[in-house]
Design an enzyme around this catalytic site. Structure first.
Site, PDB file in Angstrom:
ATOM      1  N   MET A 178       0.848  -1.191   0.000  1.00  0.00           N
ATOM      2  CA  MET A 178       0.000   0.000   0.000  1.00  0.00           C
ATOM      3  C   MET A 178       0.881   1.238   0.000  1.00  0.00           C
ATOM      4  SD  MET A 178      -3.003   1.163   2.645  1.00  0.00           S
ATOM      5  CE  MET A 178      -1.918   1.610   3.997  1.00  0.00           C
ATOM      6  N   CYS A 179       0.764   2.066  -1.035  1.00  0.00           N
ATOM      7  CA  CYS A 179       1.524   3.305  -1.149  1.00  0.00           C
ATOM      8  C   CYS A 179       0.561   4.445  -1.460  1.00  0.00           C
ATOM      9  CB  CYS A 179       2.559   3.207  -2.265  1.00  0.00           C
ATOM     10  SG  CYS A 179       3.816   1.938  -1.988  1.00  0.00           S
ATOM     11  N   GLY A 180       1.027   5.654  -1.314  1.00  0.00           N
ATOM     12  CA  GLY A 180       0.241   6.823  -1.662  1.00  0.00           C
ATOM     13  C   GLY A 180       0.909   7.590  -2.777  1.00  0.00           C
TER      14      GLY A 180
ATOM     15  N   ARG B 197      -0.483   5.888   4.199  1.00  0.00           N
ATOM     16  CA  ARG B 197      -0.466   4.873   3.150  1.00  0.00           C
ATOM     17  C   ARG B 197       0.944   4.342   2.906  1.00  0.00           C
ATOM     18  NH1 ARG B 197      -4.864   3.845   0.327  1.00  0.00           N
ATOM     19  NH2 ARG B 197      -3.567   2.816  -1.247  1.00  0.00           N
TER      20      ARG B 197
ATOM     21  N   ASN C 297       1.668   2.692  -7.485  1.00  0.00           N
ATOM     22  CA  ASN C 297       0.994   2.038  -6.366  1.00  0.00           C
ATOM     23  C   ASN C 297       0.529   0.684  -6.854  1.00  0.00           C
ATOM     24  OD1 ASN C 297      -0.327   1.424  -3.976  1.00  0.00           O
ATOM     25  ND2 ASN C 297      -2.155   2.600  -4.485  1.00  0.00           N
TER      26      ASN C 297
END
Length: 299
Positions: A1-3, A32, A175
């Site tokens: 999970m990345c932003g 995130r 992402n």
């Protein structure tokens, strides 16, 4: 999970505020991915010049390095130092010579990216800390992209942070996760594309560069990626004059966009956009799966 976030300005009056707006968007995405953060900003560029974004250890003497890069006809190149990074501007005709000099004499210095207008900064740490260290809020430009990382497929390092750049004035934030990145990495290396980390996102950036070197436009390269890149992904891509978005055919990663007469904005979540000017009257939408979106400024 990345932003991930992106901002493309249509209104030149907002260019002095680009960094502040992008910093606000990026910091909202902290939860995130608190491992590392980074961003690319497209600002002013000099004719027949190229900016090299460099990274080295804390306290590195970039001024001495710039002096060593002095050319008889050009003198000491323009230099901007921000924390562990520096941007040095050299004649475009001498870029290969400068890169060779750095590789031979200063292997401790990494070239993070290059381009007429693009500057890249990234570091381990929370987005707020990274943005403050590099002075993102003070930067001006026409567009920028940013990323805050939750490391899954590789170690938490500055080298593994986004954005990744494998082409002139081109960079990518991602992402998601690619399942075929190891095989694709090997194939790209055989084609002469330099991939330096284990991060699958750098492979995606390298893939787009490779496609474009074969004559594809960015849109065509992204379209081809829908067939060649296996996994789930949302990409935000920056180029010298534009800003693009692509989601995989399943579109399982969250994404939202907003467009007004002044800007186009992207965020992994709507809350990244809520402080933008005029957001209450913006056209807010979820980008469609397997659809290339691209905006470009007038030449």
């Amino acid at each position: 999970m990345c932003g991930i976030v992106g901002l493309f300005l249509k209104d030149p009056k907002l260019e002095s505020e680009l960094g502040a707006m992008l910093a606000s968007m990026l910091c909202v995405m902290t939860d995130r991915g608190p491992d590392s953060a980074g961003f690319a900003v497209y600002g002013a560029g000099g004719k027949d010049k190229v900016k090299l974004s460099l990274r080295a250890a804390k306290g590195y003497d970039f001024e001495a390095l710039a002096t060593g890069l002095s050319l008889p006809a050009d003198g000491i190149p323009a230099l901007s130092i921000r924390g562990t990074h520096a941007v040095v501007e050299v004649p475009a005709a001498h870029e290969a010579q400068v890169r060779a000099f750095l590789a031979e004499r200063h292997p401790e210095v990494a070239v993070v990216g290059s381009g007429t207008r693009m500057e890249i900064f990234k570091e381990v740490g929370l987005p707020a800390s990274v943005a403050e260290t590099f002075g993102l809020a003070t930067m001006r430009g026409t567009h920028g992209i940013g990323h805050t990382r939750m490391a899954t497929e590789s170690a938490v390092t500055t080298a593994g942070a986004h954005p990744f750049s494998t082409g002139t004035d081109q960079c990518l934030v991602h992402n998601g996760s690619l399942s075929n990145h190891n095989a694709l990495r090997r194939a790209l290396k055989r084609e002469g594309v330099a991939i330096e980390t284990e991060n699958d996102s750098e492979v995606a950036a390298g893939y787009l560069t490779w496609r474009m070197k074969q004559g594809a436009s960015l849109g065509e390269a992204l379209e081809a990626g829908l067939n060649d890149l296996d996994g789930f992904f949302t990409f935000v891509v920056g180029t010298e004059n534009g800003f693009g978005v692509l989601r995989d055919p399943v579109a399982c990663k969250p994404a939202v966009m907003a467009e007004t007469d002044q800007y186009v904005a992207f965020g992994s979540e709507y809350r990244a956009l809520v402080d933008l000017p005029g957001i209450a009257k913006a056209k807010v939408f979820e980008p469609e799966p397997a659809t290339v979106y691209f905006w470009e400024r007038a030449q």
